[in-house]
Design an enzyme around this catalytic site. Structure first.
Site, PDB file in Angstrom:
ATOM      1  N   ARG A 129     -37.442  38.551 -30.724  1.00 57.24           N
ATOM      2  CA  ARG A 129     -38.275  38.103 -29.349  1.00 57.24           C
ATOM      3  C   ARG A 129     -39.901  38.495 -29.759  1.00 57.24           C
ATOM      4  NH1 ARG A 129     -33.258  38.830 -26.621  1.00 57.24           N
ATOM      5  NH2 ARG A 129     -32.722  36.862 -26.429  1.00 57.24           N
ATOM      6  N   LYS A 151     -53.257  32.298 -32.962  1.00 58.44           N
ATOM      7  CA  LYS A 151     -52.852  30.824 -33.059  1.00 58.44           C
ATOM      8  C   LYS A 151     -52.348  31.285 -34.470  1.00 58.44           C
ATOM      9  CE  LYS A 151     -55.599  27.852 -31.342  1.00 58.44           C
ATOM     10  NZ  LYS A 151     -56.415  26.322 -31.222  1.00 58.44           N
ATOM     11  N   GLU A 193     -66.177  27.492 -41.924  1.00 60.38           N
ATOM     12  CA  GLU A 193     -65.440  28.206 -40.836  1.00 60.38           C
ATOM     13  C   GLU A 193     -66.694  29.445 -40.001  1.00 60.38           C
ATOM     14  OE1 GLU A 193     -63.312  27.283 -39.387  1.00 60.38           O
ATOM     15  OE2 GLU A 193     -61.525  26.642 -40.530  1.00 60.38           O
ATOM     16  N   LYS A 234     -66.364  34.432 -31.992  1.00 63.06           N
ATOM     17  CA  LYS A 234     -64.815  33.816 -32.243  1.00 63.06           C
ATOM     18  C   LYS A 234     -64.308  34.565 -30.772  1.00 63.06           C
ATOM     19  CE  LYS A 234     -60.416  32.323 -33.095  1.00 63.06           C
ATOM     20  NZ  LYS A 234     -59.694  31.906 -34.494  1.00 63.06           N
ATOM     21  N   GLU A 244     -56.370  28.479 -24.856  1.00 65.16           N
ATOM     22  CA  GLU A 244     -56.863  26.621 -25.178  1.00 65.16           C
ATOM     23  C   GLU A 244     -56.702  25.444 -24.229  1.00 65.16           C
ATOM     24  OE1 GLU A 244     -57.369  25.017 -29.802  1.00 65.16           O
ATOM     25  OE2 GLU A 244     -57.251  23.314 -28.336  1.00 65.16           O
ATOM     26  N   ARG A 248     -61.780  26.777 -25.544  1.00 69.96           N
ATOM     27  CA  ARG A 248     -61.219  27.087 -26.825  1.00 69.96           C
ATOM     28  C   ARG A 248     -61.418  26.083 -27.759  1.00 69.96           C
ATOM     29  NH1 ARG A 248     -56.941  31.081 -29.142  1.00 69.96           N
ATOM     30  NH2 ARG A 248     -57.036  31.051 -31.452  1.00 69.96           N
ATOM     31  N   ASN A 252     -62.308  23.861 -32.617  1.00 69.03           N
ATOM     32  CA  ASN A 252     -61.857  23.121 -33.074  1.00 69.03           C
ATOM     33  C   ASN A 252     -63.044  21.731 -33.943  1.00 69.03           C
ATOM     34  OD1 ASN A 252     -58.823  23.698 -32.427  1.00 69.03           O
ATOM     35  ND2 ASN A 252     -58.949  22.948 -30.984  1.00 69.03           N
ATOM     36  N   HIS A 255     -62.346  19.877 -37.125  1.00 74.52           N
ATOM     37  CA  HIS A 255     -60.646  19.852 -37.006  1.00 74.52           C
ATOM     38  C   HIS A 255     -60.135  18.473 -36.894  1.00 74.52           C
ATOM     39  CE1 HIS A 255     -61.914  23.562 -37.780  1.00 74.52           C
ATOM     40  NE2 HIS A 255     -60.413  23.757 -38.469  1.00 74.52           N
ATOM     41  N   HIS A 259     -58.047  18.192 -40.333  1.00 73.11           N
ATOM     42  CA  HIS A 259     -56.474  18.164 -39.910  1.00 73.11           C
ATOM     43  C   HIS A 259     -55.905  16.389 -40.995  1.00 73.11           C
ATOM     44  CE1 HIS A 259     -55.578  21.460 -37.405  1.00 73.11           C
ATOM     45  NE2 HIS A 259     -56.409  21.378 -39.034  1.00 73.11           N
ATOM     46  N   HIS A 273     -58.430  23.411 -47.048  1.00 75.57           N
ATOM     47  CA  HIS A 273     -58.614  23.092 -45.172  1.00 75.57           C
ATOM     48  C   HIS A 273     -60.487  23.411 -44.934  1.00 75.57           C
ATOM     49  CE1 HIS A 273     -58.193  23.871 -40.838  1.00 75.57           C
ATOM     50  NE2 HIS A 273     -58.708  24.740 -40.785  1.00 75.57           N
TER      51      HIS A 273
HETATM   52  N1  GLY Z   1     -58.923  28.455 -35.231  1.00 73.36           N
HETATM   53  C1  GLY Z   1     -59.316  28.051 -33.977  1.00 73.36           C
HETATM   54  C2  GLY Z   1     -58.609  28.387 -33.528  1.00 73.36           C
HETATM   55  O1  GLY Z   1     -58.357  29.503 -33.744  1.00 73.36           O
HETATM   56  O2  GLY Z   1     -58.836  28.502 -31.795  1.00 73.36           O
END
Ligand code: GLY
Length: 376
Positions: A129, A151, A193, A234, A244, A248, A252, A255, A259, A273
Site C-alpha cells: 500500500r 506520475k 521535452e 516542471k 493535473e 499541469r 502535455n 502529447h 500519444h 516517445h
Molecule cells: N509528463 C507530464 C506530466 O508529468 O504531467
C-alpha cells in the site's frame, strides 16, 4: 565530494508541503545516493529496479554507494523497452519487492529511463500500500520530465499510461554524466521535452536553446543548465497543480498528437516517445496557427529548431505505414486528455504562450492530420 562536483551541482525543490523533495542535478550525484538516502531514511533497505542495459552500466556503482552507507539492497532487472510497462511486468516487479523481504518503511529505487521510472514508481505506489521511492533517472527524458512530479504507471492494450497512480518520490538524483552513455537518438528524443518547457511558458529559455543547443548536446555546463531549468519549470507547475486539475495539463503540450502516433506505431522503435512529442508540438503549433491564434512565424520557428537538432517534424519521417487521419483521430479518443468525449488540446498563442483549449472541433484536427499525412 570534490570541489568541481560541488560547483557543478544544482538542486531544485518540488514544493509539496511535507511531501516536498529535492532534485539533485550534476555529474557524479549517483555516488552520493547512499549517504543522501540514509540521511532521509536511516536504516531503510532498498530494492533497485533497473533494466538490462542500464543495470550493466550503472547498477554496480549505485550499489557501491548504498553499501558505503550500510543500506542493504537487492536488484530486479527488467527487459529494456516500452513493452515492459505492462500488467505481467508490474506483477513481476511487485513480487520481487515482496520476495526481497522489503518492508513498508523501506525503499524502491528506480535506476533507468522513463519506462523503469514509471514501472518502479507504480510498484512503489502499490506494494504494501505504498513505499518510498527514489528516482535515479539515466535518460535525458527521465531527468527533465518523467522522474519528477509523481506520475507512475503502465500501458494497457487500450492506450499509453492508462493504469497508474500519483506517487511522489522522496528524492531524485539526476546524474548528468550518465547521459554520456546514452545513444544519440535517445538524447535527441529527450531534448524534445526540454524544448517543450520553453514553448509552454518561457520564450527566453527557447531563445537560449536556439543559440546553445549544440553545447547542451556536447555536455558540460550548458547541459546542466538546460536540465536544471527544465526541472525548475516542471517543479513550479507540479507545486501549483500536483493532480493535473488545471495548469499541469500544459505539460502535455504535443502529447495528444504524440500519444496517438506512438499508438499508431505500436509503441515501438519506429517512434520514440520524445520524437512523438516533437511531432506533436509541431502539429499543436500548426493547429494554433490554423485557428488564427498563433503567428505562423512562431509555428515555423518551432519546426526550424526541432529540425535543426535532428528531431522529426513531418509524419513522412516516421518509417512504415500510418493510419489515415480518421484512424489517428480515433486513437486520440483514448487519450487521457479527452474530457467527456471532447478533445482537450494544449494550444499556443505564440512561443512561450501555451494554454489549455478544452473544446477543439474534431473536423479541424482531422483536416490538419490529413494535410500532414499528405505533405512530403
Ligand atoms: N509528463 C507530464 C506530466 O508529468 O504531467
Amino acid at each position: 565530494m570534490s570541489v568541481a562536483l560541488k560547483q557543478a551541482m544544482r538542486t531544485v525543490t518540488v514544493e509539496l508541503g511535507d511531501r516536498s523533495y529535492e532534485i539533485v542535478i550534476g555529474p557524479g550525484v549517483i555516488d552520493e545516493a547512499g549517504p543522501r538516502i540514509s540521511r532521509l531514511r536511516p536504516g531503510a533497505a532498498a530494492v533497485i529496479v533497473t533494466d538490462e542495459n542500464v543495470g550493466k552500466l550503472h547498477a554496480d556503482r549505485l550499489e557501491k554507494s548504498l553499501g558505503s552507507a550500510d543500506i542493504r539492497s537487492s536488484r530486479t532487472t527488467i527487459p529494456a523497452g516500452e513493452s515492459s510497462k505492462s500488467y505481467p511486468m508490474i506483477e513481476r516487479v511487485v513480487d520481487s519487492i515482496l520476495a526481497a523481504k522489503i518492508e513498508r518503511g523501506d525503499l524502491v529505487i528506480a535506476l533507468g529511463g522513463g519506462v523503469v521510472g514509471d514501472l518502479a514508481g507504480f510498484a512503489a505506489a502499490i506494494a504494501r500500500r505504498g513505499m518510498d521511492l527514489v528516482q535515479v533517472p539515466t535518460s535525458l527524458l527521465a531527468q527533465v520530465d518523467s522522474s519528477v512530479g509523481g506520475k507512475t504507471g503502465i500501458n494497457s492494450p487500450h492506450g499509453k499510461n492508462l493504469v497508474g497512480a500519483f506517487h511522489q518520490p522522496l528524492l531524485v538524483l539526476a546524474d548528468t554524466s550518465l547521459l554520456d552513455t546514452l545513444p544519440e537518438r535517445q538524447f535527441r528524443a529527450g531534448y524534445a521535452e526540454v524544448a517543450k518547457y520553453g514553448l509552454i511558458n518561457d520564450a527566453a529559455f527557447f531563445n537560449w536553446l536556439e543559440k546553445n543547443w549544440g553545447d547542451v548536446f556536447k555536455g558540460g555546463d550548458a547541459r546542466i543548465e538546460a536540465i536544471a531549468k527544465s526541472c525548475q519549470a516542471k517543479a513550479a507547475i507540479v507545486g501549483r497543480d500536483e493532480r493535473e486539475s488545471g495548469e499541469r495539463a500544459l505539460l502535455n503540450l504535443g502529447h495528444t498528437f504524440g500519444h496517438a502516433l506512438e499508438a499508431a506505431t505500436g509503441f515501438s522503435d519506429r517512434l520514440l516517445h520524445g520524437e512523438g512529442v516533437a511531432l506533436g508540438m509541431v502539429l499543436a503549433f500548426q493547429l494554433s496557427a490554423r485557428l488564427g491564434i498563433c503567428p505562423k512565424a512562431d509555428a515555423e520557428r518551432v519546426e526550424a529548431h526541432l529540425a535543426a537538432v535532428g528531431l522529426p517534424i513531418k509524419l513522412s519521417q516516421i518509417p512504415g505505414a500510418l493510419p489515415d487521419a480518421s484512424g489517428l483521430l480515433e486513437l486520440m479518443g483514448q487519450d487521457k486528455k479527452v474530457r467527456r468525449g471532447v478533445l482537450v488540446f494544449i494550444l499556443a498563442r505564440g512561443i512561450g504562450k501555451a494554454f489549455v483549449e478544452p473544446k477543439v472541433e474534431p473536423e479541424i484536427v482531422r483536416q490538419l492530420l490529413a494535410d500532414a499525412l499528405n505533405s512530403a
